[in-house]
Design a protein around this motif. Structure first.
Motif, PDB file in Angstrom:
ATOM      1  N   VAL A 155       4.089 -15.209  13.021  1.00 14.76           N
ATOM      2  CA  VAL A 155       4.563 -16.579  12.799  1.00 14.76           C
ATOM      3  C   VAL A 155       5.047 -16.760  11.367  1.00 14.76           C
ATOM      4  CG1 VAL A 155       3.844 -18.995  12.645  1.00 14.76           C
ATOM      5  CG2 VAL A 155       3.200 -17.629  14.627  1.00 14.76           C
ATOM      6  N   GLU A 156       4.318 -16.218  10.408  1.00 17.66           N
ATOM      7  CA  GLU A 156       4.718 -16.332   9.003  1.00 17.66           C
ATOM      8  C   GLU A 156       6.119 -15.750   8.774  1.00 17.66           C
ATOM      9  OE1 GLU A 156       1.651 -14.365   6.851  1.00 17.66           O
ATOM     10  OE2 GLU A 156       0.289 -16.102   6.859  1.00 17.66           O
ATOM     11  N   LYS A 160      10.712 -19.976  11.473  1.00 16.48           N
ATOM     12  CA  LYS A 160      11.986 -20.707  11.482  1.00 16.48           C
ATOM     13  C   LYS A 160      12.799 -20.351  12.721  1.00 16.48           C
ATOM     14  CE  LYS A 160      16.003 -21.713   8.574  1.00 16.48           C
ATOM     15  NZ  LYS A 160      16.685 -21.394   7.283  1.00 16.48           N
ATOM     16  N   GLN A 161      12.838 -19.070  13.080  1.00 17.14           N
ATOM     17  CA  GLN A 161      13.600 -18.632  14.253  1.00 17.14           C
ATOM     18  C   GLN A 161      12.977 -19.137  15.549  1.00 17.14           C
ATOM     19  OE1 GLN A 161      13.400 -14.400  13.163  1.00 17.14           O
ATOM     20  NE2 GLN A 161      15.638 -14.372  13.108  1.00 17.14           N
ATOM     21  N   ILE A 162      11.660 -19.134  15.614  1.00 16.45           N
ATOM     22  CA  ILE A 162      10.974 -19.627  16.818  1.00 16.45           C
ATOM     23  C   ILE A 162      11.281 -21.099  17.032  1.00 16.45           C
ATOM     24  CG2 ILE A 162       8.746 -19.978  17.961  1.00 16.45           C
ATOM     25  CD1 ILE A 162       7.622 -17.677  16.269  1.00 16.45           C
ATOM     26  N   LYS A 163      11.212 -21.879  15.950  1.00 19.29           N
ATOM     27  CA  LYS A 163      11.507 -23.311  16.056  1.00 19.29           C
ATOM     28  C   LYS A 163      12.951 -23.541  16.489  1.00 19.29           C
ATOM     29  CE  LYS A 163       8.141 -25.217  12.777  1.00 19.29           C
ATOM     30  NZ  LYS A 163       7.966 -25.940  11.495  1.00 19.29           N
ATOM     31  N   HIS A 164      13.854 -22.724  15.989  1.00 20.80           N
ATOM     32  CA  HIS A 164      15.267 -22.845  16.366  1.00 20.80           C
ATOM     33  C   HIS A 164      15.433 -22.595  17.869  1.00 20.80           C
ATOM     34  CE1 HIS A 164      19.602 -22.821  15.639  1.00 20.80           C
ATOM     35  NE2 HIS A 164      19.678 -21.791  16.475  1.00 20.80           N
ATOM     36  N   LYS A 176      21.865 -15.803  24.434  1.00 25.29           N
ATOM     37  CA  LYS A 176      22.544 -15.169  23.293  1.00 25.29           C
ATOM     38  C   LYS A 176      21.607 -15.072  22.091  1.00 25.29           C
ATOM     39  CE  LYS A 176      26.716 -15.367  20.444  1.00 25.29           C
ATOM     40  NZ  LYS A 176      25.982 -15.021  19.219  1.00 25.29           N
ATOM     41  N   TYR A 177      20.822 -16.129  21.868  1.00 23.15           N
ATOM     42  CA  TYR A 177      19.925 -16.128  20.719  1.00 23.15           C
ATOM     43  C   TYR A 177      18.847 -15.051  20.866  1.00 23.15           C
ATOM     44  CZ  TYR A 177      17.383 -18.000  16.730  1.00 23.15           C
ATOM     45  OH  TYR A 177      16.779 -18.147  15.505  1.00 23.15           O
TER      46      TYR A 177
END
Length: 376
Positions: A155-156, A160-164, A176-177
């Motif tokens: 998570v650290e 940011k990518q997970i939230k996106h 695609k992501y």
């Protein structure tokens, strides 16, 4: 240097061998016919497997309904409920047997696939690549501490990518992501999204919670698919999107059912968290207002007779002394003791003029008892 693994060919169907054909037969045409026949057999096999899987899902749905009904009827004490309970239990038993039978049928069907000879179609079809047939070995069970450390580290690095991903809406965008960030296809992402959903619901951001919940179930379905195929989830997320985008009705319904159930669970968890926070806050406030004897003044006040409550509301000492004088002496002593220990009645307090208050005889008696108790 690379080399050919000749042992593979021991499993290939000999029916494709062109040397077995008669010289007057058009060999390329025969190959096409045989190829078409194999393709049709494979399609029939997979269709049969899909039909069994659908039947199993439907059976499990019916079983869940039957079990829910039994629980509801068991909790009810009405005569009608008792009469219906035996029928519901019989239906539950029937559905359990049906689920076992279908599950057994699916297991037999899967065993048939392992016995199938390899051929040019299974060896060369799209997906027979490293990403899809990268079968996972049996992993050693991680300890809770190891899981926690792994989750925290992941998570650290990728929060940011997970939230996106959690905020995405369209199937194509999500696919695609994940293609560009395949490392996100894992349990840690799913776990983070679950926590994110609960946090949003606690913050009363209901629409955002529902959006992230959708992406959470997307990830859960991909992970379940990987588990059933025994492959790395990064190698099968395309299959999930292919199936969900083709509008397979039963698959879509299963997805939507799971999504709605998940949102209900999130709301339930958020409610529990809010209630827990409120209790903790109330307990802290209660500790802050504790009287010298360890009693809560609010609780003591609420338990007082209405006449005494009015005295404290009006801050009328004379009225309080009169109320105490009318009470049973023993009861009066008990109530005054609780008032002192909660801080509702402060000993030796002064009036607005700076003079000492004239204490009630009952209060003086209670005060003396308290002082003697402290000495002991």
């Amino acid at each position: 240097m690379s080399r050919i693994d000749y042992s593979v060919w021991d499993h290939i169907e000999v029916s494709d061998d062109e040397d077995d054909t008669h010289p007057n037969i058009d060999t390329p045409s025969l190959f096409r016919w045989r190829h078409q026949a194999r393709v049709e057999r494979m399609e029939d096999y997979h269709k049969k497997g899909d039909d069994i899987s659908k039947a199993l899902n439907e059976s499990r749905r019916k079983l869940a309904e039957a079990q829910k009904k039994v629980q509801e009827l068991s909790a009810s004490s009405t005569d009608d409920a008792k009469a219906e309970l035996s029928k519901a239990q019989a239906e539950e038993k029937k559905q359990k047997k049906e689920e076992r039978d279908i599950d057994k049928k699916l297991a037999e069907h899967n065993r048939e696939e392992k016995k199938m000879p390899w051929n040019v179609d299974t060896l060369s079809k799209e997906g027979f690549s490293k990403s899809v047939v990268n079968v996972l070995p049996d992993a050693t069970e991680e300890t809770e501490e190891e899981k926690e450390t792994k989750h925290k580290t992941f998570v650290e690095k990728n929060e940011k990518q997970i939230k996106h991903f959690g905020m995405m809406r369209r199937w194509d965008d999500s696919q695609k992501y994940l293609f560009d960030n395949s490392h996100l296809v894992c349990e840690e992402t799913a776990n983070y999204l679950v926590i994110m959903c609960i946090d949003l619901e606690v913050e009363e951001k209901h629409s955002l919670m529902e959006q992230v919940a959708h992406q959470t179930i997307v990830m859960q379905f991909i992970l379940e698919l990987a588990k059933s195929l025994k492959v790395d989830p990064r190698g099968c997320f395309r299959q999930f999107f292919a199936k969900i985008k083709t509008a397979d009705q039963q698959y879509q319904e299963a997805f939507n059912d799971e999504l709605e159930s998940f949102k209900e669970r999130v709301r339930g968890r958020a409610k529990i968290r809010i209630e827990k926070a409120m209790k903790e806050y109330e307990e802290e406030e209660r500790k802050k207002r504790m009287g010298p004897g360890g009693l809560d003044p609010v609780e003591v006040y609420e338990s007082l007779p209405a006449e005494m409550q009015k005295c404290f509301d009006d801050k009328d000492i004379q009225m309080l002394q009169e109320a105490i004088s009318k009470m049973d002496p023993t009861e009066a002593k008990v109530q005054m003791k609780r008032c002192i220990e909660s801080g509702l009645w402060v000993p030796n307090s002064k009036t607005d003029d700076g003079d000492e208050k004239e204490e009630d005889p009952t209060y003086e008696e209670v005060k003396q008892e308290l002082e003697e108790t402290k000495k002991e």
